[in-house]
Design an enzyme around this catalytic site. Structure first.
Site, short mmCIF file in Angstrom:
data_model
loop_
_atom_site.label_atom_id
_atom_site.label_comp_id
_atom_site.label_asym_id
_atom_site.label_seq_id
_atom_site.Cartn_x
_atom_site.Cartn_y
_atom_site.Cartn_z
N GLU A 93 0.84 -1.19 0.00
CA GLU A 93 0.00 0.00 0.00
C GLU A 93 0.88 1.24 0.00
O GLU A 93 1.70 1.44 0.90
CB GLU A 93 -0.88 0.04 1.26
CG GLU A 93 -1.78 -1.17 1.43
CD GLU A 93 -3.14 -0.99 0.77
OE1 GLU A 93 -3.42 0.10 0.23
OE2 GLU A 93 -3.93 -1.96 0.80
N ASP B 263 -7.17 2.03 -7.68
CA ASP B 263 -5.86 2.34 -7.13
C ASP B 263 -4.78 1.46 -7.73
O ASP B 263 -5.06 0.33 -8.13
CB ASP B 263 -5.88 2.23 -5.59
CG ASP B 263 -6.23 0.82 -5.09
OD1 ASP B 263 -7.26 0.27 -5.52
OD2 ASP B 263 -5.46 0.27 -4.28
ZN LIG Z 1 -6.26 -1.39 -3.29
#
Ligand SMILES: [Zn+2]
Length: 157
Positions: free
Chosen positions: A86, A132
């Site tokens: 992330e 994302d």
């Molecule tokens: Zn994600």
């Protein structure tokens, strides 16, 4: 390996809400946005903060819950076979120099221990559902700094 972006609340950087979410310690009443994710149980192997600080929450030998409903090359459930990273950020925004410096070193370290075939974004394994890390992430730059074949990067090849 699967790249994501995350910020909590969205677009706010530098706090400890991501760590608290990934360790099931987020207070859902702390911010109005958290009502939308109340009860969410997710985790990721790594979080790379905007200042380059790298946090690890789950061993790469264990499954983390970062991909959700997903598919890659005909295989369902990417959580079963991917490492989740992330990047602190927001879809559509750009990322920081420090993140572009640390991320290749992390990927090289993982590739030294595990057979890495592709580096994809959440948006590539859950199209239509996830966006994302988004268009603000510079995939060609990542590929160039690693020197790995473009075919390993679905966003580049
Ligand atoms: Zn994600």
């Amino acid at each position: 390996m699967l790249l994501h972006s995350i910020s909590l609340p969205p677009g706010e950087y530098g706090g400890d809400a991501i760590e608290r979410l990934f360790t099931n310690r987020l207070d859902w009443d702390e911010h109005p946005y958290y009502q939308q994710i109340r009860g969410l149980q997710v985790s990721s192997h790594f979080v790379l903060r905007r200042d380059g600080e790298l946090l690890q929450f789950v061993s790469c030998d264990q499954r983390a819950w970062h991909a959700g409903r997903s598919q890659w090359l005909g295989r369902d459930n990417c959580n079963d076979f991917s490492v989740g990273i992330e990047l602190e950020g927001l879809e559509g925004e750009t990322f920081e120099e420090a993140q572009y410096l640390v991320l290749p070193r992390l990927l090289q370290a993982i590739a030294g221990q595990y057979p890495v075939r592709h580096i994809a974004g959440h948006e590539h394994v859950a199209p239509g559902r996830k966006i994302d890390p988004g268009p603000g992430f510079d995939w060609p730059r990542l590929q160039a700094s690693l020197g790995w074949p473009a075919s390993m990067f679905p966003a580049v090849a």
